[in-house]
Structures are given as C-alpha cells and as structure tokens.
Write an enzyme that holds these catalytic residues in place. Structure first.
Site, PDB file in Angstrom:
ATOM      1  CE  LYS A  47      -0.365  -0.023   5.052  1.00 42.36           C
ATOM      2  NZ  LYS A  47      -1.265  -0.119   6.221  1.00 42.36           N
TER       3      LYS A  47
ATOM      4  CE1 TYR B  49       9.079  32.576   0.996  1.00 40.20           C
ATOM      5  CE2 TYR B  49       9.333  30.182   1.110  1.00 40.20           C
ATOM      6  CZ  TYR B  49       9.090  31.335   0.374  1.00 40.20           C
ATOM      7  OH  TYR B  49       8.854  31.251  -0.965  1.00 40.20           O
TER       8      TYR B  49
END
Length: 368
Positions: free
Chosen positions: A38, A264
């Site tokens: 998965k 940032y």
C-alpha cells in the site's frame, strides 16, 4: 552507483530480495507470505516492488484501497490482492478486477453480499477482519455467530481467511497485551470453525509479529515495513537493508555574515560568518516543515549538515560552514548507512512517515 545529479529516490531490488528472504526464513515452509504494498509500497514504487516480489513467488499482496489494487492489475500483477480498507462505492470494481476485500463491519459485509449476489458471484473470496485490541477496524469477538449466519445464508461469498492486527508487537513492554491478542484471535477462529464445514486461513502477524511471536505466524503473515528495510528495533534493523536511498545535490552555496537571516520568516539568524547550501527538495517532496529549525539534517561528503530556517516547498537550506563542499556535490537525505529511522527520530516521528511522505514528483530509479 552513480552520483545524484538531481533529487532522486533510488530503489534497490537486491535489498528487497534480501529482506524478503530474511523474513521468510523465520517461517515454517507451510506459512504463506503476504507483502503489503500500500501507499506506493511505502513510498517507493508499488508496481516495481510487486513485479519483483511476484518473481520471487510471493503468495499474496495487500493494499489499502481498491484503486491501488487496480494499478497492480493494470501492471500485470496476477497474484491475489487483499484490499484492507474497501469502501462500498468500489465493490463492483473489486469484483471486476478480482481483488479480495476485507470485510470489517456489518454494513460492509451486508453491502458486499448484496453486490456479489447482484453480480451473480459464487463463493467470492473475502477476508473477515476482527478487532482484538487495536480498535481501528474489525468485528468483535461476539460477532462470530452473526457473521457465520450471514455467510451460511448466501452462496455469493466465502471466507477465505480470518485475520486481525497486532497493536504493539514491537514493544517488549506490551508482551502480555500481545499474547492476549493472540489468544483472543485463536478463540475467535476456533468458534468460527466450529460452526462451518471448512477452515479459513488465519493471519495475524505483521513484521514485528514475524520476528517476536513465532506462535502467531499461523497460516500466513503480512509484512510491510520489514520488506522495505526496517524492523522496528535497532537489533532487527541490522538484519535488514533499507531499499530506498533519497539523494539530491547542492544547487547553490551562500556565504553570509553574522546576523543575516535565512529563508522565509527570517527563521534562522547566522551566529557568525557561515556557509549555507541550498538543496532542491522541500515539503512538496516529503521533507516536512517539522525538520526545519535544525531538527532535521542531511549528509554531504559523509558529514552531517543541519537544516536551517523553515523548510520551503521546493528547497531546504543547510549549514555547511564546516564541510568542504561545492555546488553540484551529492547530498544524502537517507540511505543504507544514514537511515530514514534516524532522520525520523530527529523530529520525533517514525520511518513509516518519512518513507511514505516522499512525493511522486521525486524521480524513482530502480537498481538491480
């Protein structure tokens, strides 16, 4: 192995073979092996992983959702595929693509029977999930009579297996809890079998169950993280080989003065004359913002370089003041030596999250 020239995830199929053979060596010859593929095979490449394991004569695959199974079928995977968390809307697709659903509640059981009857199926293979303590999905032990009665009243489905999921098989402090789960599951199976004229397969063990609880191997085991190189403990990790290596390069090097800021929100302030390297990988690629502020790190020329400031969408900046490096040099985020589990620990998470977070925009290279 060639040096990285861009951000890449290398997937080593020889390491996958080693892990499969190591885990399989823990089992009796009669015990079947199910590979959990998965989430893009834990962030790698589910198609390439499944194709390789199919060549190794794997018995079963498991995915979380129906569309993951469809992708494997489209790629030519013919081995049985268990869908662990099917939704009603996908039942017809499951039947059309010969996938096998986990039925975990009265609603899901009744709806799947309704669809199989409408599709004129006979003894369609299903897997009955029981909750023995994880409290996530599954019927209760007291539901056995109800389930058996529903199965006896239809010819459309047949229980190919009964299964449950161990909640803490990697934790030695939870041994009593795990042993009680094993006991409860065996009791469920005994009750179920006493009311039917056939014996479904039984499976309970995940990777840590395979390693720590041989009495719980039963008819089949389900291995996920172990196949990808992690055994949930340092001792077991030493017997496994991580199949994935996440690499990048240095795009640019900056020299900054004391007091200058990086990234940032000016989240990092230089403590003196420093050298930084910008690397083309960011939170859109799977390096979460939680690894910023010097929590996470990469390796450049075998030296650790902390991630400084905030992780950007497409880039990270690292402190390379004391590292002899140049623009274009290779950067290791994790590999067989510098493991994903170590990076995960720096941000108080686990290797599963690191691996499965790697974005599909990161180019995959298969190594044989």
């Amino acid at each position: 192995m060639a040096k990285a020239q861009q951000t890449v995830l290398e997937i080593n199929l020889n390491a996958l073979t080693h892990n499969f053979e190591y885990l399989k060596s823990k089992l009796n010859s009669e015990t079947k092996f199910l590979a959990v593929v998965k989430a893009f095979a834990y962030g790698s490449d589910s198609v390439e992983i499944a194709k390789h394991l199919q060549k190794l004569n794997i018995d079963y695959f498991a995915v979380a959702y129906a569309h993951e199974g469809v992708a494997l079928r489209d790629a030519g995977i013919i081995a049985p595929i268990l869908v662990l968390h099917p939704q009603v809307v996908n039942f017809k697709t499951i039947i059309e693509r010969c996938l096998e659903p986990s039925l975990y509640s009265a609603r899901i059981l009744n709806e799947f029977i309704k669809v199989t009857e409408a599709e004129k199926q006979k003894e369609y293979p299903v897997h009955i999930k029981f909750n023995t303590g994880l409290n996530r999905l599954g019927f209760w032990q007291s539901d056995v009579d109800y389930i058996v009665s529903k199965l006896k009243n239809t010819q459309s489905v047949k229980a190919k297996s009964l299964f449950s999921h161990l909640a803490a098989s990697e934790d030695k402090n939870e041994r009593e809890f795990t042993l009680n789960q094993i006991k409860d599951f065996k009791s469920i199976a005994t009750n179920f079998e006493s009311q039917t004229d056939y014996k479904p397969w039984l499976h309970l063990s995940n990777t840590s169950g395979v390693i720590n609880y041989p009495e719980a191997h039963l008819d089949m085991v389900r291995c996920g993280i172990g196949l990808y190189g992690f055994g949930n403990s340092a001792e077991q990790d030493s017997n496994l080989r991580p199949i994935a290596q996440l690499k990048s390069i240095i795009s640019q090097i900056h020299h900054i003065e004391k007091g200058e800021t990086v990234g940032y929100n000016r989240a990092y302030t230089s403590k003196g004359f420093e050298k930084t390297a910008t690397i083309p990988i960011g939170h859109a690629d799977g390096i979460s913002r939680q690894f910023g502020q010097e929590k996470g790190f990469v390796f450049i020329n075998n030296q650790k370089a902390p991630i400084i400031g905030n992780v950007c969408m497409d880039m990270i900046m690292v402190n390379v003041t004391n590292i002899d490096c140049n623009e274009g040099d290779e950067v290791i985020i994790f590999d067989g030596k510098h493991k994903a589990s170590e990076l995960a620990a720096s941000a108080k998470t686990i290797s599963y999250e690191i691996l499965t977070a790697i974005s599909q925009r990161v180019k995959r290279y298969i190594i044989y």
